[in-house]
Design an enzyme around this catalytic site. Structure first.
Site, PDB file in Angstrom:
ATOM      1  N   ASN A  20       0.624  -1.160   0.430  1.00  0.00           N
ATOM      2  CA  ASN A  20       0.070  -0.015  -0.265  1.00  0.00           C
ATOM      3  C   ASN A  20       0.503   1.580   0.408  1.00  0.00           C
ATOM      4  OD1 ASN A  20      -2.003   2.117   1.002  1.00  0.00           O
ATOM      5  ND2 ASN A  20      -2.981   1.123   2.529  1.00  0.00           N
ATOM      6  N   ARG A  25      -2.527  -1.929  -3.344  1.00  0.00           N
ATOM      7  CA  ARG A  25      -4.196  -1.080  -3.066  1.00  0.00           C
ATOM      8  C   ARG A  25      -3.723   0.359  -4.100  1.00  0.00           C
ATOM      9  NH1 ARG A  25      -4.083   3.942   0.740  1.00  0.00           N
ATOM     10  NH2 ARG A  25      -6.131   4.680  -0.109  1.00  0.00           N
ATOM     11  N   HIS A  58     -12.333   5.017  -0.170  1.00  0.00           N
ATOM     12  CA  HIS A  58     -12.236   3.549   1.015  1.00  0.00           C
ATOM     13  C   HIS A  58     -13.269   2.453   0.919  1.00  0.00           C
ATOM     14  CE1 HIS A  58     -12.054   6.899   4.146  1.00  0.00           C
ATOM     15  NE2 HIS A  58     -11.062   6.361   4.002  1.00  0.00           N
ATOM     16  N   ARG A 107      -8.809  17.631   6.996  1.00  0.00           N
ATOM     17  CA  ARG A 107      -9.178  18.274   5.280  1.00  0.00           C
ATOM     18  C   ARG A 107     -10.796  18.445   6.286  1.00  0.00           C
ATOM     19  NH1 ARG A 107      -9.330  12.141   2.407  1.00  0.00           N
ATOM     20  NH2 ARG A 107      -7.544  12.055   3.887  1.00  0.00           N
ATOM     21  N   GLU A 111      -8.139  -3.309   5.407  1.00  0.00           N
ATOM     22  CA  GLU A 111      -8.410  -3.487   4.365  1.00  0.00           C
ATOM     23  C   GLU A 111      -7.362  -4.098   4.134  1.00  0.00           C
ATOM     24  OE1 GLU A 111      -8.280   0.721   5.409  1.00  0.00           O
ATOM     25  OE2 GLU A 111      -8.981   1.015   3.466  1.00  0.00           O
TER      26      GLU A 111
END
Ligand code: ADP
Length: 402
Positions: free
Chosen positions: A9, A86, A175, A236, A380
């Site tokens: 990832n 990923r 996601h 964010r 994940e």
């Protein structure tokens, strides 16, 4: 298929790897941080000491170092049987994971303008593992793929249609692997199949997004063209009035600077002026730090508002699911958020909410709640490993959705 599965990832300045056996038990994991900086370093789970990386080490150098550590530990004596990557943006090309070949690589490159910080480093990760393990099947697992089932009314913005047709301006959602995993796990807990399960999945980590899933398919999600839209996040902003760009331009702040502020200086960090870390914020708020209290309030209110909005895409709701570092651990965020949703019939059992982590299926709703509320740890890496295992076992001509 026998052997191990390596999961890679690559983030913009970080790289995570994990190694699984073919029963999908995790054997090892490692992390490289501050890549491209002079103090880049790596850590391997179970080892206290940091590994110094070369000055401004890149993703390839970091991967070489981490793989060498696994080899020294006798965990990678043979090449892995499959490698899962990923990949952040699959645009409209990828509706599912894809076995990597030249066409898939070209399509990932084509999507790079939609994720300029991510797709190029994801490709660098694929190049690095190809050099290390030539000929081993590699699979790209896309953050966006799960959301390719969004209906047009949910993915189109009300801007000139030509922006979508010419440049692909639309909601993609992110996601996806986590929301997909939530669907699978919620179905298992509820004794249903994923294809008949409808949930609202709230992934609350440093990045936060919420998705409405109807009969196993994503039908609405809060992140958009980029992962900036929607919920309040660590740094964010989530949703703001797009008029902010012009307003700040008139004050002399260039668009690029506004973009930087919204991505890096906003969210929990911007509101609290202290930290993007929810755990620290809760401690600060406990000690009477008013801006931290406000940041938590705004976070929970936005989340509750989005849960309400997601209900409009569903005919039934089997469970509201919390996941990610905040969703899994913050008793306060879950309690404050659900307190805003009484009109919808959500109630919470304080005892279950407080003791989450000690109970097997993570249910926290009150006895009188109209809907189930579950806390489910995300994984994940496991989704990527299982997709890699499954796709690598398929004939080499099958290249995902291409
Ligand atoms: P990432 O998106 O980087 O994978 P995580 O899913 O690990 O992030 O989530 C990180 C967030 O989870 C941080 O804001 C952290 O403070 C929060 N978190 C972790 N543990 C707790 C806790 N016990 N209480 C409140 N927040 C927590």
């Amino acid at each position: 298929m026998k052997g191990t599965i390596l999961v890679v990832n690559c983030g913009s300045s970080s790289l995570k790897i994990a190694l699984f056996d073919e029963q999908l038990n995790k054997l090892a994991s490692g992390l490289a941080e501050r890549l491209g900086k002079k103090d880049a370093f790596a850590t391997v789970k179970g080892r206290a000491e940091k590994i110094r990386l070369a000055n401004a080490a890149n993703h390839k150098e970091a991967l070489d170092t981490l793989v060498a550590v696994l080899q020294d530990a006798g965990l990678l004596d043979e090449a892995p049987a499959a490698i899962g990557h990923r990949v952040v943006h699959g645009g409209e090309t990828f509706r599912e994971a894809a076995l990597i070949n030249d066409d898939v690589l070209a399509a990932i490159k084509d999507c790079a303008s939609l994720a300029p910080l991510h797709n190029p480093v994801n490709l660098a990760g694929i190049d690095a593992t190809t050099a290390l393990f030539p000929g081993i099947p590699q699979v790209a697992v896309f953050d966006t793929a799960f959301h390719q089932t969004l209906p047009q009314k949910a993915y189109l913005y009300a801007v000139p249609l030509s922006l979508y047709k010419e440049w692909g301006v639309r909601r993609y959602g992110f996601h996806g692997t986590s929301h997909q995993f939530m669907t699978r796990e919620a179905a298992r807990i509820l004794g249903k199949t994923p294809a008949t399960t409808s949930i609202i999945s709230a992934h609350l980590g440093n990045g936060c997004s919420i998705t409405a899933i109807r009969d196993g398919n994503s039908v609405d999600t809060s992140m958009g063209l980029t992962p900036l839209e929607g919920l309040v996040m660590g740094t964010r902003s989530g949703d703001v009035d797009p008029g902010l760009f012009d307003f700040l331009a008139n004050k002399g702040v260039a668009a690029q600077e506004v973009h930087r502020i919204l991505n890096n200086d906003s969210g929990l960090l911007g509101l609290s002026g202290q930290t993007n870390d929810m755990r620290s914020l809760c401690e600060l708020a406990d000690h009477g730090h008013e801006p931290s209290h406000i940041a938590i309030d705004v976070f929970c209110f936005r989340l509750a508002r989005y849960i309400g909005a997601m209900m409009t895409s569903l005919d039934q709701l089997d469970a509201l699911v919390f996941t990610g570092g905040i969703g899994e651990n913050s008793t306060l965020v879950r309690k404050k958020t659900l307190a805003q949703l009484r009109l919808f019939g959500f109630t919470i059992d304080d005892e279950l909410n407080n003791q989450h982590g000690c109970i097997s299926d993570g249910q926290i709703e009150g006895a009188d709640s109209r809907f189930r509320v579950l806390v489910i740890p995300t994984n994940e890496e496991l989704v990527i490993a299982s997709e890699a295992l499954e796709m690598a076992g398929k004939p080499r001509t099958n290249a995902g959705s291409l």
